[in-house]
Write an enzyme that holds these catalytic residues in place. Structure first.
Site, PDB file in Angstrom:
ATOM      1  N   LYS A 199       1.067  -1.288  -0.233  1.00  0.00           N
ATOM      2  CA  LYS A 199      -0.087   0.205  -0.189  1.00  0.00           C
ATOM      3  C   LYS A 199       0.431   1.266   0.091  1.00  0.00           C
ATOM      4  O   LYS A 199       1.640   1.961   1.470  1.00  0.00           O
ATOM      5  CB  LYS A 199       0.030   0.339   1.090  1.00  0.00           C
ATOM      6  CG  LYS A 199      -2.319   0.636   0.524  1.00  0.00           C
ATOM      7  CD  LYS A 199      -2.561   1.919   1.935  1.00  0.00           C
ATOM      8  CE  LYS A 199      -2.044   2.972   2.241  1.00  0.00           C
ATOM      9  NZ  LYS A 199      -1.844   4.069   1.925  1.00  0.00           N
ATOM     10  N   GLY A 251       6.727   4.798   7.963  1.00  0.00           N
ATOM     11  CA  GLY A 251       5.526   6.142   8.143  1.00  0.00           C
ATOM     12  C   GLY A 251       6.161   6.743   9.461  1.00  0.00           C
ATOM     13  O   GLY A 251       7.221   6.612  10.256  1.00  0.00           O
ATOM     14  N   SER A 252       5.346   6.779   9.917  1.00  0.00           N
ATOM     15  CA  SER A 252       5.220   7.668  11.334  1.00  0.00           C
ATOM     16  C   SER A 252       5.174   7.131  12.668  1.00  0.00           C
ATOM     17  O   SER A 252       5.489   6.182  12.910  1.00  0.00           O
ATOM     18  CB  SER A 252       4.140   9.110  11.454  1.00  0.00           C
ATOM     19  OG  SER A 252       3.066   8.756  11.121  1.00  0.00           O
ATOM     20  N   THR A 253       5.808   8.064  14.060  1.00  0.00           N
ATOM     21  CA  THR A 253       5.869   6.974  14.738  1.00  0.00           C
ATOM     22  C   THR A 253       4.618   6.669  15.232  1.00  0.00           C
ATOM     23  O   THR A 253       4.029   5.656  15.927  1.00  0.00           O
ATOM     24  CB  THR A 253       6.173   7.795  16.028  1.00  0.00           C
ATOM     25  OG1 THR A 253       8.496   7.846  15.414  1.00  0.00           O
ATOM     26  CG2 THR A 253       6.564   7.226  17.327  1.00  0.00           C
ATOM     27  N   GLY A 256       3.264   4.166  13.969  1.00  0.00           N
ATOM     28  CA  GLY A 256       3.277   2.504  14.089  1.00  0.00           C
ATOM     29  C   GLY A 256       2.899   2.152  15.158  1.00  0.00           C
ATOM     30  O   GLY A 256       2.191   1.070  15.101  1.00  0.00           O
ATOM     31  N   GLU A 273       9.505   1.215  10.885  1.00  0.00           N
ATOM     32  CA  GLU A 273      10.270   2.210  10.385  1.00  0.00           C
ATOM     33  C   GLU A 273       9.958   3.680  10.335  1.00  0.00           C
ATOM     34  O   GLU A 273       9.082   4.106   9.725  1.00  0.00           O
ATOM     35  CB  GLU A 273      11.043   1.799   9.429  1.00  0.00           C
ATOM     36  CG  GLU A 273      12.047   0.349   8.653  1.00  0.00           C
ATOM     37  CD  GLU A 273      13.828   0.694   9.230  1.00  0.00           C
ATOM     38  OE1 GLU A 273      13.931   1.015   9.616  1.00  0.00           O
ATOM     39  OE2 GLU A 273      13.587  -1.018   8.991  1.00  0.00           O
ATOM     40  N   CYS A 307      13.787  11.006   7.230  1.00  0.00           N
ATOM     41  CA  CYS A 307      13.552   9.645   8.383  1.00  0.00           C
ATOM     42  C   CYS A 307      14.929  10.127   9.005  1.00  0.00           C
ATOM     43  O   CYS A 307      15.532  10.485  10.362  1.00  0.00           O
ATOM     44  CB  CYS A 307      13.478   8.550   8.365  1.00  0.00           C
ATOM     45  SG  CYS A 307      14.193   7.924   7.479  1.00  0.00           S
ATOM     46  N   GLU A 404      10.022  15.866  15.379  1.00  0.00           N
ATOM     47  CA  GLU A 404      10.370  15.811  14.338  1.00  0.00           C
ATOM     48  C   GLU A 404       9.681  16.522  13.541  1.00  0.00           C
ATOM     49  O   GLU A 404       8.609  16.463  13.226  1.00  0.00           O
ATOM     50  CB  GLU A 404      10.231  13.958  13.713  1.00  0.00           C
ATOM     51  CG  GLU A 404      10.615  13.636  12.528  1.00  0.00           C
ATOM     52  CD  GLU A 404      10.012  12.850  12.316  1.00  0.00           C
ATOM     53  OE1 GLU A 404       8.776  12.155  11.853  1.00  0.00           O
ATOM     54  OE2 GLU A 404      11.461  11.996  11.103  1.00  0.00           O
TER      55      GLU A 404
HETATM   56  P1  NAD Z   1       2.314   8.587   8.200  1.00  0.00           P
HETATM   57  O1  NAD Z   1       2.115   7.213   8.987  1.00  0.00           O
HETATM   58  O2  NAD Z   1       0.881   9.802   7.784  1.00  0.00           O
HETATM   59  O3  NAD Z   1       1.661   7.718   6.359  1.00  0.00           O
HETATM   60  C1  NAD Z   1       2.471   6.527   6.185  1.00  0.00           C
HETATM   61  C2  NAD Z   1       1.455   4.649   5.425  1.00  0.00           C
HETATM   62  O4  NAD Z   1       0.568   4.720   6.528  1.00  0.00           O
HETATM   63  C3  NAD Z   1       0.377   5.555   4.795  1.00  0.00           C
HETATM   64  O5  NAD Z   1       0.584   4.812   3.837  1.00  0.00           O
HETATM   65  C4  NAD Z   1      -0.169   5.591   5.242  1.00  0.00           C
HETATM   66  O6  NAD Z   1      -1.892   6.201   4.367  1.00  0.00           O
HETATM   67  C5  NAD Z   1      -0.546   4.846   6.515  1.00  0.00           C
HETATM   68  N1  NAD Z   1      -1.258   5.256   7.053  1.00  0.00           N
HETATM   69  C6  NAD Z   1      -2.178   6.090   7.521  1.00  0.00           C
HETATM   70  N2  NAD Z   1      -2.822   5.634   8.423  1.00  0.00           N
HETATM   71  C7  NAD Z   1      -3.107   3.998   9.056  1.00  0.00           C
HETATM   72  C8  NAD Z   1      -3.416   3.432   9.870  1.00  0.00           C
HETATM   73  N3  NAD Z   1      -3.779   3.762  11.155  1.00  0.00           N
HETATM   74  N4  NAD Z   1      -2.474   1.774   9.665  1.00  0.00           N
HETATM   75  C9  NAD Z   1      -1.794   1.547   8.788  1.00  0.00           C
HETATM   76  N5  NAD Z   1      -1.775   2.874   7.624  1.00  0.00           N
HETATM   77  C10 NAD Z   1      -1.862   4.428   7.572  1.00  0.00           C
HETATM   78  O7  NAD Z   1       3.460   8.639   7.960  1.00  0.00           O
HETATM   79  P2  NAD Z   1       3.618   9.958   6.806  1.00  0.00           P
HETATM   80  O8  NAD Z   1       3.353  11.485   6.829  1.00  0.00           O
HETATM   81  O9  NAD Z   1       3.185   8.978   5.146  1.00  0.00           O
HETATM   82  O10 NAD Z   1       5.810   9.467   5.949  1.00  0.00           O
HETATM   83  C11 NAD Z   1       6.018  10.976   7.377  1.00  0.00           C
HETATM   84  C12 NAD Z   1       6.876   9.807   8.205  1.00  0.00           C
HETATM   85  O11 NAD Z   1       7.769   8.939   7.687  1.00  0.00           O
HETATM   86  C13 NAD Z   1       8.069  10.833   9.180  1.00  0.00           C
HETATM   87  O12 NAD Z   1       7.700  10.176  10.864  1.00  0.00           O
HETATM   88  C14 NAD Z   1       9.063   9.962   8.983  1.00  0.00           C
HETATM   89  O13 NAD Z   1      10.172  10.108   9.673  1.00  0.00           O
HETATM   90  C15 NAD Z   1       8.280   8.024   8.514  1.00  0.00           C
HETATM   91  N6  NAD Z   1       9.426   7.914   7.654  1.00  0.00           N
HETATM   92  C16 NAD Z   1      11.144   6.732   8.402  1.00  0.00           C
HETATM   93  C17 NAD Z   1      11.450   5.475   7.608  1.00  0.00           C
HETATM   94  C18 NAD Z   1      12.936   5.228   8.120  1.00  0.00           C
HETATM   95  O14 NAD Z   1      12.947   3.791   7.407  1.00  0.00           O
HETATM   96  N7  NAD Z   1      12.150   4.981   9.752  1.00  0.00           N
HETATM   97  C19 NAD Z   1      11.862   6.343   5.874  1.00  0.00           C
HETATM   98  C20 NAD Z   1      10.643   7.206   5.820  1.00  0.00           C
HETATM   99  C21 NAD Z   1      10.228   7.942   6.336  1.00  0.00           C
END
Ligand code: NAD
Length: 503
Positions: A199, A251-253, A256, A273, A307, A404
């Site tokens: 996704k 994605g975001s903490t 996560g 991650e 990130c 962040e």
């Molecule tokens: P986000 O958590 O908002 O979204 C990430 C993904 O999760 C998207 O595809 C979104 O549609 C999906 N999502 C949203 N709510 C969900 C839920 N309840 N259940 C399952 N999936 C859901 O993050 P973002 O704003 O898209 O990305 C930025 C974040 O990603 C930052 O915090 C960044 O640090 C982190 N990031 C981490 C790494 C790493 O490897 N550690 C790499 C890149 C980005």
């Protein structure tokens, strides 16, 4: 300093392949077929440099996720992927890398239009590394082995371990560096013999869809890779689905944590991650001709939307003024603009939502006493741009120190480099633990800090460089597990012990 964003004629710089792909009706990829979302819903895809729509994607929901998981389950249980010879599987994965290289220009253009980063960075860094991931993991497909184990159970035994594919995996990726994020996820899972429902982020679906086409062309059998575009609703459905064996999330903490809670139903395996607030240390003996641009880019790469962004910049007091001035000069000289414009050094943020978020955090920092040394504010013109900003006077406890930002904001702080204990204590006093960098010629100091910083990745005289062979992931609330290297493929396997009683 860029005071206004120049209008750039994107159409004239697009290849015919890019135009063809953009013009397509984008659908979901389920069971080897391109299908509409069951609800018929679609969603516009925007160019963040202009704020204008460039394409339309299918907006999948829980029903589509269920269809995709069913296809992935069928492909896992009865499909040819798991039973295929590992060398045949390796060849297909290698071919995906080759096809990415072959279509690098188109993929880079799509990524720039979708995500905003400058073309050269996207093509020479993200697309190249994406192809490299497939090549690297194609090599592992033939090398997933177990061990024989001497055991002391009564009688005579032959005992050994085997690593088996974990099953159906749900992979959820963010909008920053989306092509590379897709490669990080897909390559090891395919090599391990898993089947996948991917996704992509709702803001950046394009390159994941194009890679799915390339996977199909490379010979990945139907159902092995499924792609459901959509927002968090589709993501949540994938996490909750009882027939998904593992979720791999970037994605975001906060998301996560929601995933950890929602995945408990069938105790699926979870790797995460997540975010970071990475410290950077510059010492007086560093080669400042490299360190100044290096620590500036540690934050500004991808307009701060990385990130690993080195957003807490600790500078030794002896060189503080020089480094702050140098970093600021570097940031001010960057030309903001459309990523397809060859003059551009820095792209936009991903969305108006992200622009509002970064602006709010920046303002909170100023309200709490941080000083804007340079930059700040939105340049005139369209798109979701913000000027790179250097803040001074940042202290622990301030919003810009703790949270962040995910934008081009550098918090410069003076450090007492002679009190390493206090420095390490302060740098480690964060909920995150993803990355750090140390800039010095003193090997002993570099290694001392590398061992004491609580982070999954520490660079010396560099920042933000990753490699398919080098494990990557976070301590503390920056994640669970590691991607890349051997650890990356093991995360897509279950370990089985076999004990044969010989009498
Ligand atoms: P986000 O958590 O908002 O979204 C990430 C993904 O999760 C998207 O595809 C979104 O549609 C999906 N999502 C949203 N709510 C969900 C839920 N309840 N259940 C399952 N999936 C859901 O993050 P973002 O704003 O898209 O990305 C930025 C974040 O990603 C930052 O915090 C960044 O640090 C982190 N990031 C981490 C790494 C790493 O490897 N550690 C790499 C890149 C980005």
């Amino acid at each position: 300093m860029t005071s206004s964003i120049a209008v750039f004629d994107t159409a004239s710089s697009l290849s015919e392949d890019t135009k063809r792909f953009l013009g397509k009706k984008h659908r979901l990829f389920i069971g080897g077929e391109w299908v509409n979302a069951s609800s018929g819903a679609t969603r516009e895809v925007f160019d963040p440099a202009t704020g204008s729509p460039i394409s339309t994607m299918a907006n999948g929901d829980a029903k589509d996720v269920d269809l995709a998981v069913t296809a992935a389950r069928e492909a896992f249980e009865s499909g040819p992927w798991r039973s295929m010879s590992t060398s045949e599987r390796a060849k297909i994965i290698w071919n995906i890398g080759a096809l990415i290289d072959e279509h690098a220009e188109e993929l880079a253009q799509l990524e720039v239009l979708d995500e905003g980063s400058p073309y050269n960075v996207v093509k020479n860094f993200y697309v190249r590394l994406g192809a490299e991931h497939f090549r690297y993991y194609s090599g592992w497909a033939t090398k997933i082995t177990g061990t024989t184990v001497p055991v002391n159970m009564p009688g005579e035994w032959h005992a050994y371990t085997v690593r088996e594919p974990i099953g159906v995996v749900g992979q959820i990726i963010p909008w920053n560096v989306p092509l590379l994020m897709a490669a990080w996820k897909l390559a090891p899972a395919l090599a391990a013999g898993c089947t996948i429902v991917l996704k992509p982020a709702e803001d950046t679906p394009l390159t994941a869809l194009r890679i799915a086409e390339l996977c199909q062309k490379a010979g990945v059998p139907p159902g092995v890779l499924n792609v459901v575009t959509g927002d968090g609703i589709a993501g949540a459905a994938l996490v909750e689905h009882p027939d998904v064996d593992k979720v791999a999330f970037t994605g975001s903490t906060d998301t996560g944590k929601a995933i950890v809670r929602a995945s408990a139903g069938n105790l699926k395996r979870v790797t995460l991650e997540l975010g970071g607030k990475s410290p950077v240390f510059v010492f007086p003996d560093a080669d400042l001709t490299r360190a100044i641009p290096g620590v500036a880019e540690a934050v500004l790469l991808n307009t701060g939307q990385a990130c690993t962004a080195g957003s807490r910049l600790y500078i030794h007091e002896d060189i503080y003024d020089k480094v702050v001035a140098g970093v600021s000069e570097y940031a001010e000289a960057l030309k903001l603009g459309h990523g397809l414009d060859p003059q551009t050094n820095l792209g936009p943020l991903i969305s108006d939502r992200q622009l509002a978020r970064v602006s709010k955090l920046l303002q909170a920092g100023i309200d709490e006493g941080a000083k804007v040394y340079s930059g700040g504010g939105k340049p005139e013109g369209g798109g979701f741009f913000i000027r790179p900003t250097v803040l001074t006077g940042v202290k622990p406890g301030m919003t810009v120190y703790e949270q962040e930002i995910f934008g081009p904001v550098i918090s410069a702080m003076k450090m007492d480099g002679d009190n390493l204990d206090a420095l390490v204590r302060e740098a480690n006093n964060t909920t995150y633990g993803l990355a750090a960098s140390v800039w010095t010629q003193d090997v002993s100091l570099a290694h001392k800090l590398a061992s004491r910083i609580r982070a999954g990745v520490v660079w010396v005289n560099n920042h933000n460089q990753t490699d398919a062979a080098l494990p990557f992931g976070g301590f503390k609330q920056s994640g669970w597990g590691r991607e890349m290297g051997l650890n990356g493929i093991e995360a897509y396997t279950e370990l089985k012990s076999v004990g044969v009683y010989l009498g």
